[in-house]
Scaffold this motif. Sequence first.
Motif, PDB file in Angstrom:
ATOM      1  N   ASP A 206     -11.216 -31.466  14.547  1.00  0.00           N
ATOM      2  CA  ASP A 206     -10.728 -30.385  13.691  1.00  0.00           C
ATOM      3  C   ASP A 206     -10.164 -29.286  14.568  1.00  0.00           C
ATOM      4  O   ASP A 206     -10.801 -28.847  15.511  1.00  0.00           O
ATOM      5  N   SER A 207      -8.955 -28.852  14.250  1.00  0.00           N
ATOM      6  CA  SER A 207      -8.397 -27.765  15.030  1.00  0.00           C
ATOM      7  C   SER A 207      -8.959 -26.455  14.508  1.00  0.00           C
ATOM      8  O   SER A 207      -9.056 -26.246  13.309  1.00  0.00           O
ATOM      9  N   ARG A 208      -9.367 -25.637  15.442  1.00  0.00           N
ATOM     10  CA  ARG A 208      -9.940 -24.346  15.081  1.00  0.00           C
ATOM     11  C   ARG A 208      -8.846 -23.302  15.053  1.00  0.00           C
ATOM     12  O   ARG A 208      -7.966 -23.282  15.895  1.00  0.00           O
ATOM     13  N   SER A 209      -8.933 -22.436  14.086  1.00  0.00           N
ATOM     14  CA  SER A 209      -7.975 -21.349  13.946  1.00  0.00           C
ATOM     15  C   SER A 209      -8.582 -20.071  14.508  1.00  0.00           C
ATOM     16  O   SER A 209      -9.733 -19.751  14.229  1.00  0.00           O
ATOM     17  N   PRO A 210      -7.795 -19.326  15.299  1.00  0.00           N
ATOM     18  CA  PRO A 210      -8.324 -18.057  15.785  1.00  0.00           C
ATOM     19  C   PRO A 210      -8.500 -17.075  14.626  1.00  0.00           C
ATOM     20  O   PRO A 210      -7.640 -16.978  13.750  1.00  0.00           O
ATOM     21  N   VAL A 211      -9.626 -16.401  14.612  1.00  0.00           N
ATOM     22  CA  VAL A 211      -9.934 -15.413  13.580  1.00  0.00           C
ATOM     23  C   VAL A 211     -10.678 -14.265  14.252  1.00  0.00           C
ATOM     24  O   VAL A 211     -11.030 -14.345  15.425  1.00  0.00           O
ATOM     25  N   GLN A 212     -10.913 -13.229  13.519  1.00  0.00           N
ATOM     26  CA  GLN A 212     -11.783 -12.151  13.987  1.00  0.00           C
ATOM     27  C   GLN A 212     -12.546 -11.655  12.768  1.00  0.00           C
ATOM     28  O   GLN A 212     -12.110 -10.753  12.068  1.00  0.00           O
ATOM     29  N   LEU A 213     -13.683 -12.310  12.519  1.00  0.00           N
ATOM     30  CA  LEU A 213     -14.510 -12.009  11.359  1.00  0.00           C
ATOM     31  C   LEU A 213     -15.892 -11.578  11.826  1.00  0.00           C
ATOM     32  O   LEU A 213     -16.423 -12.113  12.801  1.00  0.00           O
ATOM     33  N   GLN A 214     -16.467 -10.637  11.123  1.00  0.00           N
ATOM     34  CA  GLN A 214     -17.827 -10.214  11.444  1.00  0.00           C
ATOM     35  C   GLN A 214     -18.814 -11.249  10.913  1.00  0.00           C
ATOM     36  O   GLN A 214     -18.599 -11.836   9.853  1.00  0.00           O
ATOM     37  N   GLY A 215     -19.861 -11.478  11.666  1.00  0.00           N
ATOM     38  CA  GLY A 215     -20.882 -12.429  11.258  1.00  0.00           C
ATOM     39  C   GLY A 215     -22.271 -11.909  11.576  1.00  0.00           C
ATOM     40  O   GLY A 215     -22.441 -10.934  12.307  1.00  0.00           O
ATOM     41  N   LYS A 216     -23.243 -12.585  11.014  1.00  0.00           N
ATOM     42  CA  LYS A 216     -24.640 -12.239  11.243  1.00  0.00           C
ATOM     43  C   LYS A 216     -25.418 -13.538  11.396  1.00  0.00           C
ATOM     44  O   LYS A 216     -25.348 -14.423  10.541  1.00  0.00           O
ATOM     45  N   ILE A 217     -26.152 -13.647  12.495  1.00  0.00           N
ATOM     46  CA  ILE A 217     -27.002 -14.805  12.755  1.00  0.00           C
ATOM     47  C   ILE A 217     -28.386 -14.496  12.222  1.00  0.00           C
ATOM     48  O   ILE A 217     -28.997 -13.495  12.606  1.00  0.00           O
ATOM     49  N   VAL A 218     -28.862 -15.353  11.319  1.00  0.00           N
ATOM     50  CA  VAL A 218     -30.186 -15.184  10.723  1.00  0.00           C
ATOM     51  C   VAL A 218     -30.990 -16.439  11.034  1.00  0.00           C
ATOM     52  O   VAL A 218     -30.640 -17.527  10.585  1.00  0.00           O
ATOM     53  N   ALA A 219     -32.051 -16.275  11.823  1.00  0.00           N
ATOM     54  CA  ALA A 219     -32.850 -17.428  12.218  1.00  0.00           C
ATOM     55  C   ALA A 219     -34.007 -17.629  11.245  1.00  0.00           C
ATOM     56  O   ALA A 219     -34.005 -18.554  10.446  1.00  0.00           O
ATOM     57  N   ARG A 220     -34.967 -16.753  11.298  1.00  0.00           N
ATOM     58  CA  ARG A 220     -36.134 -16.820  10.424  1.00  0.00           C
ATOM     59  C   ARG A 220     -36.444 -15.418   9.950  1.00  0.00           C
ATOM     60  O   ARG A 220     -36.021 -14.431  10.544  1.00  0.00           O
ATOM     61  N   SER A 221     -37.222 -15.334   8.900  1.00  0.00           N
ATOM     62  CA  SER A 221     -37.516 -14.020   8.323  1.00  0.00           C
ATOM     63  C   SER A 221     -38.263 -13.105   9.290  1.00  0.00           C
ATOM     64  O   SER A 221     -38.131 -11.899   9.220  1.00  0.00           O
ATOM     65  N   ASN A 222     -39.017 -13.668  10.229  1.00  0.00           N
ATOM     66  CA  ASN A 222     -39.781 -12.829  11.155  1.00  0.00           C
ATOM     67  C   ASN A 222     -39.038 -12.561  12.462  1.00  0.00           C
ATOM     68  O   ASN A 222     -39.591 -11.960  13.365  1.00  0.00           O
ATOM     69  N   GLN A 223     -37.794 -13.029  12.581  1.00  0.00           N
ATOM     70  CA  GLN A 223     -37.006 -12.810  13.782  1.00  0.00           C
ATOM     71  C   GLN A 223     -35.866 -11.835  13.494  1.00  0.00           C
ATOM     72  O   GLN A 223     -35.384 -11.756  12.364  1.00  0.00           O
ATOM     73  N   PRO A 224     -35.412 -11.112  14.534  1.00  0.00           N
ATOM     74  CA  PRO A 224     -34.317 -10.168  14.305  1.00  0.00           C
ATOM     75  C   PRO A 224     -33.011 -10.899  14.005  1.00  0.00           C
ATOM     76  O   PRO A 224     -32.828 -12.052  14.386  1.00  0.00           O
ATOM     77  N   GLU A 225     -32.118 -10.219  13.307  1.00  0.00           N
ATOM     78  CA  GLU A 225     -30.774 -10.736  13.053  1.00  0.00           C
ATOM     79  C   GLU A 225     -29.890 -10.310  14.220  1.00  0.00           C
ATOM     80  O   GLU A 225     -30.120  -9.281  14.842  1.00  0.00           O
ATOM     81  N   PHE A 226     -28.886 -11.126  14.518  1.00  0.00           N
ATOM     82  CA  PHE A 226     -27.942 -10.826  15.586  1.00  0.00           C
ATOM     83  C   PHE A 226     -26.556 -10.670  14.974  1.00  0.00           C
ATOM     84  O   PHE A 226     -26.103 -11.550  14.245  1.00  0.00           O
ATOM     85  N   LEU A 227     -25.876  -9.568  15.289  1.00  0.00           N
ATOM     86  CA  LEU A 227     -24.505  -9.389  14.849  1.00  0.00           C
ATOM     87  C   LEU A 227     -23.593 -10.118  15.819  1.00  0.00           C
ATOM     88  O   LEU A 227     -23.860 -10.181  17.028  1.00  0.00           O
ATOM     89  N   CYS A 228     -22.508 -10.692  15.295  1.00  0.00           N
ATOM     90  CA  CYS A 228     -21.574 -11.425  16.140  1.00  0.00           C
ATOM     91  C   CYS A 228     -20.172 -11.303  15.564  1.00  0.00           C
ATOM     92  O   CYS A 228     -19.980 -10.820  14.449  1.00  0.00           O
ATOM     93  N   THR A 229     -19.202 -11.769  16.337  1.00  0.00           N
ATOM     94  CA  THR A 229     -17.826 -11.877  15.873  1.00  0.00           C
ATOM     95  C   THR A 229     -17.439 -13.341  15.928  1.00  0.00           C
ATOM     96  O   THR A 229     -17.624 -13.997  16.961  1.00  0.00           O
ATOM     97  N   VAL A 230     -16.933 -13.869  14.827  1.00  0.00           N
ATOM     98  CA  VAL A 230     -16.430 -15.240  14.780  1.00  0.00           C
ATOM     99  C   VAL A 230     -15.019 -15.181  15.345  1.00  0.00           C
ATOM    100  O   VAL A 230     -14.151 -14.501  14.794  1.00  0.00           O
ATOM    101  N   ILE A 231     -14.790 -15.873  16.496  1.00  0.00           N
ATOM    102  CA  ILE A 231     -13.478 -15.780  17.136  1.00  0.00           C
ATOM    103  C   ILE A 231     -12.598 -17.002  16.894  1.00  0.00           C
ATOM    104  O   ILE A 231     -11.392 -16.933  17.088  1.00  0.00           O
ATOM    105  N   ASP A 232     -13.193 -18.109  16.489  1.00  0.00           N
ATOM    106  CA  ASP A 232     -12.397 -19.215  15.949  1.00  0.00           C
ATOM    107  C   ASP A 232     -13.256 -20.027  14.997  1.00  0.00           C
ATOM    108  O   ASP A 232     -14.476 -19.980  15.045  1.00  0.00           O
ATOM    109  N   LEU A 233     -12.575 -20.727  14.094  1.00  0.00           N
ATOM    110  CA  LEU A 233     -13.273 -21.332  12.961  1.00  0.00           C
ATOM    111  C   LEU A 233     -12.548 -22.595  12.513  1.00  0.00           C
ATOM    112  O   LEU A 233     -11.311 -22.638  12.498  1.00  0.00           O
TER     113      LEU A 233
END
Length: 82
Positions: free
Chosen positions: A8-35
């Motif tokens: 699959d060819s990935r398209s460059p993007v710049q979208l805000q994202g949030k990584i959520v692992a488990r309810s007792n772990q912190p969330e991590f903010l990220c930028t999606v740079i290709d999708l």
Amino acid sequence: MLTNIKRDSRSPVQLQGKIVARSNQPEFLCTVIDLSQAGACLWLGTTFGIPDTFRLLIEDERAPRLCKVAWKKDHRLGVSFV
């Protein structure tokens, strides 16, 4: 023997994202740079502490995507959608 694997060819993007692992772990903010339909590349301040599987919430999408880490390098993280 060579196999013809269409990637699959990935398209460059710049979208805000949030990584959520488990309810007792912190969330991590990220930028999606290709999708693509199969995965994405994420940029974050650090890859330290990111679990091997997590949910990714991408801006303007209603449902989170379940992700599996494919690779880590510096501030980038490659994931495949499960």
